[in-house]
Design a protein around this motif. Structure first.
Motif, mmCIF file in Angstrom:
data_model
loop_
_atom_site.group_PDB
_atom_site.id
_atom_site.type_symbol
_atom_site.label_atom_id
_atom_site.label_comp_id
_atom_site.label_asym_id
_atom_site.label_seq_id
_atom_site.Cartn_x
_atom_site.Cartn_y
_atom_site.Cartn_z
ATOM 1 N N MET A 74 0.817 -1.195 0.000
ATOM 2 C CA MET A 74 0.000 0.000 0.000
ATOM 3 C C MET A 74 0.864 1.264 0.000
ATOM 4 S SD MET A 74 -3.124 0.722 -0.076
ATOM 5 C CE MET A 74 -4.293 1.956 0.232
ATOM 6 N N LYS A 75 2.047 1.158 0.585
ATOM 7 C CA LYS A 75 2.924 2.318 0.679
ATOM 8 C C LYS A 75 3.329 2.840 -0.703
ATOM 9 C CE LYS A 75 7.279 3.840 2.652
ATOM 10 N NZ LYS A 75 8.473 3.475 3.386
ATOM 11 N N GLU A 76 3.548 1.954 -1.644
ATOM 12 C CA GLU A 76 3.954 2.379 -2.985
ATOM 13 C C GLU A 76 2.813 3.047 -3.757
ATOM 14 O OE1 GLU A 76 2.691 -1.861 -3.010
ATOM 15 O OE2 GLU A 76 4.360 -0.891 -2.001
ATOM 16 N N LEU A 77 1.573 2.908 -3.306
ATOM 17 C CA LEU A 77 0.440 3.530 -3.970
ATOM 18 C C LEU A 77 0.149 4.942 -3.458
ATOM 19 C CD1 LEU A 77 -2.062 0.531 -4.138
ATOM 20 C CD2 LEU A 77 -0.569 1.413 -5.940
#
Length: 93
Positions: free
Chosen positions: A1-4
């Motif tokens: 989720m962090k990369e989104l």
């Protein structure tokens, strides 16, 4: 989720808000003209660079050298125009 999550864009937006708040403080506080103009010019150039790099994605392409060269050329032309106008109209030379 962090990369989104667009952390770079959110931080750029927050920093733009901080720079705008600094400009508003210059307007609402009673400071000397030279100090206020210096602060406004510095914050304006920082914000313009921030907008170019973060929101217009100038550094994320393979052609970033030509993009930055065009920006520097545009700044040079703008400075020549401004100081040429001042030289002729204000300083009477």
């Amino acid at each position: 989720m962090k990369e989104l999550f667009p952390l770079k864009q959110v931080m750029g937006f927050v920093f733009s808000l901080v720079l705008t708040a600094v400009a508003l403080l210059v307007y609402f506080t009673d400071m000397p003209f030279a100090v206020g103009m210096t602060i406004l010019l510095i914050t304006a150039f920082i914000q313009a660079g921030l907008q170019l790099i973060v929101f217009m994605h100038a550094g994320e392409t393979n052609d970033k050298n030509s993009i930055y060269t065009n920006v520097y050329y545009g700044l040079l032309i703008a400075l020549i125009t401004v100081f040429g106008t001042l030289l002729i109209l204000v300083w009477d030379m």
